[in-house]
Design a protein around this motif. Structure first.
Motif, PDB file in Angstrom:
ATOM      1  N   PRO A  13       0.689  -1.281  -0.067  1.00 22.38           N
ATOM      2  CA  PRO A  13       0.049  -0.103  -0.055  1.00 22.38           C
ATOM      3  C   PRO A  13       0.805   1.181   0.078  1.00 22.38           C
ATOM      4  O   PRO A  13       0.323   2.369  -0.517  1.00 22.38           O
ATOM      5  CB  PRO A  13      -0.859  -0.109   1.162  1.00 22.38           C
ATOM      6  CG  PRO A  13      -0.478  -1.271   1.971  1.00 22.38           C
ATOM      7  CD  PRO A  13       0.448  -2.298   1.040  1.00 22.38           C
ATOM      8  N   ALA A  14       1.885   1.159   0.555  1.00 27.36           N
ATOM      9  CA  ALA A  14       2.719   2.439   0.618  1.00 27.36           C
ATOM     10  C   ALA A  14       3.236   2.841  -0.839  1.00 27.36           C
ATOM     11  O   ALA A  14       3.167   4.180  -1.146  1.00 27.36           O
ATOM     12  CB  ALA A  14       3.934   2.393   1.570  1.00 27.36           C
ATOM     13  N   ALA A  15       3.682   1.788  -1.305  1.00 31.28           N
ATOM     14  CA  ALA A  15       4.211   2.065  -2.804  1.00 31.28           C
ATOM     15  C   ALA A  15       3.137   2.515  -3.818  1.00 31.28           C
ATOM     16  O   ALA A  15       3.364   3.235  -4.630  1.00 31.28           O
ATOM     17  CB  ALA A  15       5.178   0.845  -3.231  1.00 31.28           C
ATOM     18  N   ALA A  39       0.376   3.842  -3.056  1.00 31.67           N
ATOM     19  CA  ALA A  39      -0.131   5.292  -2.920  1.00 31.67           C
ATOM     20  C   ALA A  39       0.860   6.276  -3.297  1.00 31.67           C
ATOM     21  O   ALA A  39       0.514   7.431  -4.021  1.00 31.67           O
ATOM     22  CB  ALA A  39       0.072   5.577  -1.163  1.00 31.67           C
ATOM     23  N   GLU A  40       2.164   6.062  -3.701  1.00 33.50           N
ATOM     24  CA  GLU A  40       2.950   7.101  -4.227  1.00 33.50           C
ATOM     25  C   GLU A  40       2.877   6.749  -5.634  1.00 33.50           C
ATOM     26  O   GLU A  40       2.477   7.835  -6.463  1.00 33.50           O
ATOM     27  CB  GLU A  40       4.556   6.729  -4.085  1.00 33.50           C
ATOM     28  CG  GLU A  40       5.515   7.464  -4.639  1.00 33.50           C
ATOM     29  CD  GLU A  40       6.966   6.731  -4.404  1.00 33.50           C
ATOM     30  OE1 GLU A  40       7.262   5.534  -4.964  1.00 33.50           O
ATOM     31  OE2 GLU A  40       7.604   7.269  -3.864  1.00 33.50           O
ATOM     32  N   ALA A  81       0.028   5.951  -7.067  1.00 33.22           N
ATOM     33  CA  ALA A  81      -1.291   6.408  -7.457  1.00 33.22           C
ATOM     34  C   ALA A  81      -1.116   8.081  -7.525  1.00 33.22           C
ATOM     35  O   ALA A  81      -1.853   8.913  -8.440  1.00 33.22           O
ATOM     36  CB  ALA A  81      -2.271   6.144  -6.465  1.00 33.22           C
ATOM     37  N   GLY A  82      -0.237   8.687  -6.700  1.00 32.91           N
ATOM     38  CA  GLY A  82      -0.318   9.951  -6.551  1.00 32.91           C
ATOM     39  C   GLY A  82       0.407  10.627  -7.588  1.00 32.91           C
ATOM     40  O   GLY A  82      -0.115  11.713  -8.070  1.00 32.91           O
ATOM     41  N   ARG A  83       1.376   9.970  -8.517  1.00 35.25           N
ATOM     42  CA  ARG A  83       2.025  10.395  -9.483  1.00 35.25           C
ATOM     43  C   ARG A  83       1.178  10.155 -10.638  1.00 35.25           C
ATOM     44  O   ARG A  83       1.084  10.994 -11.323  1.00 35.25           O
ATOM     45  CB  ARG A  83       3.525   9.465  -9.770  1.00 35.25           C
ATOM     46  CG  ARG A  83       4.559   9.793  -8.766  1.00 35.25           C
ATOM     47  CD  ARG A  83       5.675   8.753  -9.186  1.00 35.25           C
ATOM     48  NE  ARG A  83       6.617   9.299  -8.265  1.00 35.25           N
ATOM     49  CZ  ARG A  83       7.873   8.436  -7.881  1.00 35.25           C
ATOM     50  NH1 ARG A  83       7.793   7.132  -8.313  1.00 35.25           N
ATOM     51  NH2 ARG A  83       8.645   8.772  -7.102  1.00 35.25           N
ATOM     52  N   HIS A 110      -8.621   5.734  -5.268  1.00 34.88           N
ATOM     53  CA  HIS A 110      -9.015   6.049  -3.784  1.00 34.88           C
ATOM     54  C   HIS A 110      -9.577   4.267  -3.229  1.00 34.88           C
ATOM     55  O   HIS A 110      -9.301   3.996  -2.419  1.00 34.88           O
ATOM     56  CB  HIS A 110      -9.822   7.068  -3.545  1.00 34.88           C
ATOM     57  CG  HIS A 110     -10.553   7.296  -2.117  1.00 34.88           C
ATOM     58  ND1 HIS A 110      -9.874   7.717  -1.006  1.00 34.88           N
ATOM     59  CD2 HIS A 110     -11.862   6.753  -1.942  1.00 34.88           C
ATOM     60  CE1 HIS A 110     -10.853   7.666  -0.078  1.00 34.88           C
ATOM     61  NE2 HIS A 110     -11.754   7.135  -0.148  1.00 34.88           N
ATOM     62  N   ALA A 131      -6.728   1.888  -3.655  1.00 32.43           N
ATOM     63  CA  ALA A 131      -5.946   2.055  -2.511  1.00 32.43           C
ATOM     64  C   ALA A 131      -6.425   1.159  -1.460  1.00 32.43           C
ATOM     65  O   ALA A 131      -5.635   0.251  -0.708  1.00 32.43           O
ATOM     66  CB  ALA A 131      -5.626   3.478  -2.078  1.00 32.43           C
ATOM     67  N   TRP A 132      -7.859   1.173  -0.945  1.00 36.56           N
ATOM     68  CA  TRP A 132      -8.268   0.283   0.007  1.00 36.56           C
ATOM     69  C   TRP A 132      -8.365  -1.067  -0.059  1.00 36.56           C
ATOM     70  O   TRP A 132      -7.951  -2.002   0.617  1.00 36.56           O
ATOM     71  CB  TRP A 132      -9.789   0.927   0.007  1.00 36.56           C
ATOM     72  CG  TRP A 132     -10.629   0.392   1.312  1.00 36.56           C
ATOM     73  CD1 TRP A 132     -10.470  -0.396   2.088  1.00 36.56           C
ATOM     74  CD2 TRP A 132     -11.880   1.022   1.509  1.00 36.56           C
ATOM     75  NE1 TRP A 132     -11.345  -0.718   2.992  1.00 36.56           N
ATOM     76  CE2 TRP A 132     -12.245   0.250   2.765  1.00 36.56           C
ATOM     77  CE3 TRP A 132     -12.821   1.920   1.083  1.00 36.56           C
ATOM     78  CZ2 TRP A 132     -13.595   0.406   3.290  1.00 36.56           C
ATOM     79  CZ3 TRP A 132     -13.957   2.087   1.675  1.00 36.56           C
ATOM     80  CH2 TRP A 132     -14.507   1.227   2.713  1.00 36.56           C
ATOM     81  N   GLY A 142      -4.769  -2.275   0.384  1.00 35.22           N
ATOM     82  CA  GLY A 142      -4.576  -2.292   1.704  1.00 35.22           C
ATOM     83  C   GLY A 142      -5.118  -3.557   2.364  1.00 35.22           C
ATOM     84  O   GLY A 142      -4.530  -4.090   3.169  1.00 35.22           O
ATOM     85  N   ASN A 143      -6.404  -3.858   1.731  1.00 29.49           N
ATOM     86  CA  ASN A 143      -7.075  -5.053   2.650  1.00 29.49           C
ATOM     87  C   ASN A 143      -6.238  -6.352   2.140  1.00 29.49           C
ATOM     88  O   ASN A 143      -5.926  -7.135   2.801  1.00 29.49           O
ATOM     89  CB  ASN A 143      -8.597  -5.325   1.980  1.00 29.49           C
ATOM     90  CG  ASN A 143      -9.442  -4.462   2.555  1.00 29.49           C
ATOM     91  OD1 ASN A 143      -9.019  -3.578   3.559  1.00 29.49           O
ATOM     92  ND2 ASN A 143     -10.577  -4.155   2.043  1.00 29.49           N
ATOM     93  N   ALA A 183      -3.198  -6.408   1.228  1.00 28.19           N
ATOM     94  CA  ALA A 183      -1.636  -6.478   2.035  1.00 28.19           C
ATOM     95  C   ALA A 183      -1.982  -7.082   3.577  1.00 28.19           C
ATOM     96  O   ALA A 183      -1.120  -7.572   3.903  1.00 28.19           O
ATOM     97  CB  ALA A 183      -1.172  -5.177   2.305  1.00 28.19           C
ATOM     98  N   ARG A 184      -3.020  -6.927   4.023  1.00 30.41           N
ATOM     99  CA  ARG A 184      -3.304  -7.237   5.565  1.00 30.41           C
ATOM    100  C   ARG A 184      -4.287  -8.564   5.658  1.00 30.41           C
ATOM    101  O   ARG A 184      -4.468  -9.334   6.631  1.00 30.41           O
ATOM    102  CB  ARG A 184      -4.031  -6.399   6.296  1.00 30.41           C
ATOM    103  CG  ARG A 184      -3.123  -5.040   6.452  1.00 30.41           C
ATOM    104  CD  ARG A 184      -4.160  -4.160   7.245  1.00 30.41           C
ATOM    105  NE  ARG A 184      -5.336  -3.730   6.664  1.00 30.41           N
ATOM    106  CZ  ARG A 184      -6.198  -2.974   7.231  1.00 30.41           C
ATOM    107  NH1 ARG A 184      -5.947  -2.798   8.607  1.00 30.41           N
ATOM    108  NH2 ARG A 184      -7.516  -2.869   6.620  1.00 30.41           N
TER     109      ARG A 184
END
Lengths: 356, 356
Positions: free
Chosen positions: A99-101, A103-104, A106-108, A158, A161-162, A165-166, A168-169
């Motif tokens: 998720p961290a990578a 988010a970056e 997705a931002g770009r 958005h 990303a959710w 995140g799910n 990943a966990r």
């Protein structure tokens, strides 16, 4: 649907909408492929094949059967891009569980679309292609249509990303969370935002932003998103990870069999399609010509998505063909209950009905 | 700025805008506090104090000095909410380094705002308060203003997700990435979207979506975002983690001293403020009354943010008072270069100038 079965078979789709496709679909596909090759929107010939096999030109030609060919082509380019990006960066790629990578990235990605001329060294084939789409959008669409597409694009990322995140966990979301997530992650917001661009018919703001129109848009998007869940469930069973999917969600949290979860998913999906149709009916008498075109596009999109999905290699596997015969269409919802289902994140759509 | 110094002192702010504040600021603050208490938007009395000390009513009363009091109050409620949420869930809370959990929470938060009547058991004080704000918005603002605020809110969370992801991985972003991220993460999109609500003046879509107006909005937002970086740098030096901040970014990647990075940050910030003022000047002659009000609000916001920051306990520490004397204001940019700085993600703003 209550007996045990060895094969996963889809019930008929409740979708009282006629099929249609743009007459220039072949030319649109050829021009889209030429663009994909020109921008090299792939890493190798295997990825290229994979991208082309999404049949994205056919897909959007069904969404906008009477659209302006040049703009349907532009929409089709984004759909090819979206599927390619989704496969490489969201669903299965190295970022799908980071998720961290994500988010970056997705931002770009989002900024490349928002900010024209913002790419100096476009060595990333996906950023390069999306940037090019953004420039074409500014030439072929109105500023309001461009802004709507940009906001819709962010709503998609958005949601993804959710989902990432799910994943990943190892979280299988509850139904309420899942529908909020899926509404965004399915990509329906940007896809449906392309309708008014492909049709060259800008919906006035006072109509597009009206809650009933927004409810009609969201309910069409979620119908298509759940349809894609149904289509992809079989394929995903063969993949290594158990994807988040309406069937998995219902089976996991309500301890249902797969058959039972499928039937329940279809009931829910049909109630959502039903509220969409009722909202659309309610809006039509007072709608501007542009809103009528948009509402017709939403219906064409739901229908076109099904017709496309039943043929596309994306939803078949090496082990099983695309479908065990065509499931057919149904004129009535499998669950005729006109009330809102007990899912807080979507029930406001029913609150927009005047005849409830 | 080139000599070594033991204290971090801010240079004057380039902001040729008069200060102003809503005459009913005290009543607005009292009513906002009553609402915070009614909804218990805090975990304990210490958090309550912390929330009130953000002076959010003063903050937005500076953004909208001639606004409709009822609507300025609504905007102030969101600002209190935003700061509380930011502190507890983004900057310092348990999710600040957990991008997967943040994505889920951001998804829920955004949906609570988007979907009215979507909270069944509002045991989370932050969800409860935001849901309440969403209901008030639908009563007090137009559908287009509500939709704009919703989209702006998502743009903020999208930026914060990137920030959280970097924090989790210990990444200090490059300048280009940082400015794209900061534009969203600073919260300026939803804050500035509240301007036309507080002023009860909806900007027509053909103006609001025009690229030059969007560039004017983004440049005002990033100016304020970088100002907040300058204000918070000292406080953050005392915190345990090295936050992402324009000064840290420049010091880290360009091997500059802190003094040097500060001067460079101010030069960049001033060029951004400068393009904002030029865009605003350019737009005014043909602007509708509502767009004029909005553009005036953007300037009031940049100025009001500085006036607020120089007094608010948020930007002071136990170790140091809020400021070492008032840095004052400057009528000219510290860097008068009228061209775009070499930062791809923002340079399109300069492309919107007619007189470049």
């Amino acid at each position: 649907m209550t007996t045990a079965r060895t094969k996963f078979a889809l019930p008929p789709f409740f979708c009282p909408v006629d099929p249609a496709i743009h007459p220039e679909v072949d030319a649109i596909e050829n021009r889209a492929i030429a663009w994909i090759d020109e921008l090299e929107m792939y890493e190798d010939s295997s990825r290229r094949r994979h991208v082309l096999k999404t049949n994205s030109a056919e897909f959007f030609s069904r969404f906008s059967p009477a659209g302006r060919a040049e703009n349907v082509l532009l929409a089709a380019k984004w759909v090819y891009w979206g599927f390619a990006f989704d496969d490489v960066r969201c669903d299965e790629g190295p970022l799908s569980e980071h998720p961290a990578a994500f988010a970056e990235m997705a931002g770009r990605v989002q900024r490349v679309l928002e900010a024209p001329q913002s790419l100096d060294a476009p060595d990333d084939p996906y950023l390069r292609a999306l940037h090019d789409i953004g420039l074409s959008l500014r030439r072929q669409a109105t500023p309001t249509q461009v802004r709507r597409f940009i906001d819709a694009h962010r709503a998609w990322l958005h949601g993804v990303a959710w989902q990432v995140g799910n994943q990943a966990r190892g979280v299988m979301p509850q139904l309420n969370d899942y529908l909020a997530m899926r509404l965004g992650s399915c990509g329906g917001f940007p896809t449906m935002a392309l309708l008014e661009i492909a049709n060259a018919a800008e919906v006035p703001a006072h109509e597009m932003d009206h809650p009933a129109v927004r409810a009609a848009g969201e309910s069409a998007i979620l119908t298509a998103g759940l349809d894609n869940d149904l289509h992809s469930y079989r394929r995903e069973q063969h993949d290594r990870h158990a994807d988040q999917n309406i069937i998995s969600v219902l089976a996991h949290h309500e301890d249902r069999s797969i058959d039972d979860a499928l039937a329940e998913a279809v009931r829910l999906r049909d109630r959502i399609m039903h509220v969409h149709l009722r909202l659309s009916e309610q809006l039509l008498p007072e709608a501007s010509p542009e809103l009528r075109t948009y509402l017709a596009g939403l219906k064409a999109g739901v229908r076109g998505n099904i017709d496309w999905a039943l043929r596309v290699p994306r939803y078949s596997t090496e082990h099983e063909p695309a479908v065990d015969g065509h499931p057919g269409f149904s004129a009535a919802p499998s669950d005729p209950d006109p009330a809102a289902p007990p899912v807080p994140v979507i029930r406001w759509w029913w609150g927009e009905l005047r005849d409830r």
